[in-house]
Design a protein around this motif. Structure first.
Motif, PDB file in Angstrom:
ATOM      1  N   PHE A 109       0.730  -1.047   0.070  1.00  0.00           N
ATOM      2  CA  PHE A 109       0.438   0.105   0.071  1.00  0.00           C
ATOM      3  C   PHE A 109       0.883   0.928  -0.222  1.00  0.00           C
ATOM      4  O   PHE A 109       0.195   2.461   0.623  1.00  0.00           O
ATOM      5  CB  PHE A 109      -1.082   0.079   1.873  1.00  0.00           C
ATOM      6  N   TYR A 208       2.156   6.590   1.404  1.00  0.00           N
ATOM      7  CA  TYR A 208       1.364   5.358   1.093  1.00  0.00           C
ATOM      8  C   TYR A 208       0.526   5.845   0.130  1.00  0.00           C
ATOM      9  O   TYR A 208       0.193   6.918   0.111  1.00  0.00           O
ATOM     10  CB  TYR A 208       0.531   5.317   2.874  1.00  0.00           C
ATOM     11  N   LEU A 211      -4.740   2.280  -2.988  1.00  0.00           N
ATOM     12  CA  LEU A 211      -5.156   0.900  -3.785  1.00  0.00           C
ATOM     13  C   LEU A 211      -4.556   1.516  -4.472  1.00  0.00           C
ATOM     14  O   LEU A 211      -4.724  -0.228  -5.903  1.00  0.00           O
ATOM     15  CB  LEU A 211      -6.870   0.241  -3.378  1.00  0.00           C
TER      16      LEU A 211
END
Length: 465
Positions: A109, A208, A211
């Motif tokens: 991620f 991060y 998705l």
């Protein structure tokens, strides 16, 4: 006169049953967690005091903390002494199983790659000067804004990290930025007198991305995921069928006690399994060479045109199945012979008295009785070949190239080699985050296929019994 030993205190009596096991594991996990935390805090403090402190201090401080906390844990829970033997096993499980899994899930991620590695960016290094109060760093060749250079979210780059170097650029020194204006960076604290500043650069941050990696994979599924997954399933299924049929036939033939020289035949047929795979596969690479290989040379004598064994997508897949058959049938043959030795000879004698032919004995006695022995072998063989990276890498390296496919997912790549190529061979730098996302997809696909296989084979029903 018999003297009674004093009753054991409740503190020294270990809890019984599953509750005791869970409590012991929880205490040991807390002990190791506290040791790692203390080791990390002490190593961080040592890095601040001594900028050049080695990274292995984390391990040293952790071990020392564990040695100090273990007696304290024993004093609080005297019965835990009997469980200390599990510590080495738990350490290895955490280090080599749990930690890689956690890191893989975490990286899936993020944008972790060869470019975004969390290390100083050597390509963006600029000449720098330090002010007299040692709180302002000015970059000489900076083009653009400080926010663009440091890739910081705040307009004044407060809290961003700047890496300083001396003239030799030998030891990096990281500092925090309080504010930035133009090409000047005001530091949160003055740099020590021992730090000589000649150059500076930024940190390629790991951040991060949610998705995004999975969206990229499924967005290009027709060029990578689906064709690679389909070939992976075909490769694993075809391999296990070919190897098991060949091993079963040879095993039944060689188990015949009336066959003369069967031990010689067994030894010769066992050799492909005994020779290291690296050597065998390299031998097959030479044999399958389109121009100079013995296979095509022999076919040429028969008037057959040279076959592009490793240069055509279809023939490369056939070559992989043939080589894997060469490598795998001895195991199935040995397993068959071992399983046949467990069948009572009286069954064959009774069948022969009743007039059953050899084929009827095989279909009526041998194959049904081999089913239970071969089911776990076939399931484990399918799972192994589903991730059989070695033969793909050594024989074809995933090639040859195929039009319309990603460069990391060529004609003979399986899921695992696709992930490997993405992590270590991809153009433009290693994309570890995308490879971690691929690894998670492989995990769930393997889990789903294994569950289907186990259910079809009746493993769950057998376990309930």
């Amino acid at each position: 006169m018999t003297t009674l030993s004093p009753p054991r205190s409740r503190a020294t009596v270990p809890p019984q049953g599953s509750r005791g096991i869970l409590l012991a594991l929880l205490i040991l996990a807390a002990l190791m967690g506290a040791s790692v935390l203390i080791g990390w805090l002490l190593s961080t403090l040592a890095a601040q005091v001594v900028p050049g402190a080695p990274a292995y201090l984390l391990l040293v401080f952790t071990v020392v903390s564990l040695l100090v906390l273990a007696p304290l844990t024993h004093r609080a829970f005297p019965w835990i002494t009997n469980w200390f033997y599990l510590l080495p096993a738990l350490v290895f499980i955490l280090a080599f199983t749990v930690l890689p899994v956690v890191l893989t899930v975490n990286y899936a991620f993020t944008n972790y790659s060869g470019q975004n590695s969390g290390n100083p960016d050597s390509a963006a290094r600029q000449d720098a000067t330090l002010s007299s109060d040692r709180r302002t760093v000015t970059l000489g060749g900076l083009s653009g804004s400080a926010q663009e250079y440091l890739n910081c979210a705040a307009a004044n780059c407060a809290g961003a990290t700047l890496v300083l170097y001396d003239e030799d650029a030998s030891v990096p020194y990281r500092v925090k930025v309080a504010s930035a204006q133009g090409n000047a960076f005001t530091l949160a604290a003055p740099t020590p007198e021992s730090v000589q500043v000649a150059q500076a650069t930024r940190i390629n941050k790991i951040s991060y991305v949610g998705l995004a990696n999975f969206q990229e994979i499924f967005g290009k599924a027709s060029r990578a995921l689906w064709p690679v997954f389909l070939w992976t399933v075909i490769f694993a299924f075809s391999t296990i069928v070919l190897n098991s049929v060949a091993g079963l036939i040879l095993g039944i033939l060689l188990y015949n006690k009336r066959l003369k020289g069967r031990n010689v035949y067994r030894t010769l047929l066992f050799l492909p399994w005994a020779i290291p795979t690296v050597i065998s596969v390299q031998m097959w690479v030479a044999l399958f060479n389109q121009q100079f290989g013995i296979v095509n040379k022999s076919l040429g004598l028969l008037g057959i045109v040279a076959i592009p064994w490793l240069n055509d997508p279809l023939w490369a897949k056939i070559s992989i199945l043939m080589v894997n058959l060469w490598l795998g049938f001895p195991y199935m043959m040995t397993a068959t012979i071992s399983a046949l030795s467990t069948i009572n000879d009286d069954l064959y004698e009774a069948a022969e008295i009743d007039g059953a032919s050899r084929w009827q004995q095989i279909t009526g006695i041998t194959l049904p009785l081999l089913r239970n022995s071969f089911t776990p072998i076939l399931l484990s063989g399918f799972a192994f070949n589903f991730n059989n990276f070695g033969i793909i890498y050594l024989l074809t390296a995933g090639g040859p190239a195929q039009e319309g496919r990603e460069s990391t997912a060529q004609s003979t790549d399986i899921l695992l080699s696709w992930g490997y190529n993405t992590a270590f061979v991809s153009a433009g730098g290693q994309n570890f985050a995308l490879a971690s996302a691929i690894a998670l997809i492989i995990f769930f696909l393997t889990l789903a296929i294994s569950i289907v296989n186990f259910k079809a084979a009746g493993v769950f029903e057998e376990a309930r019994k």
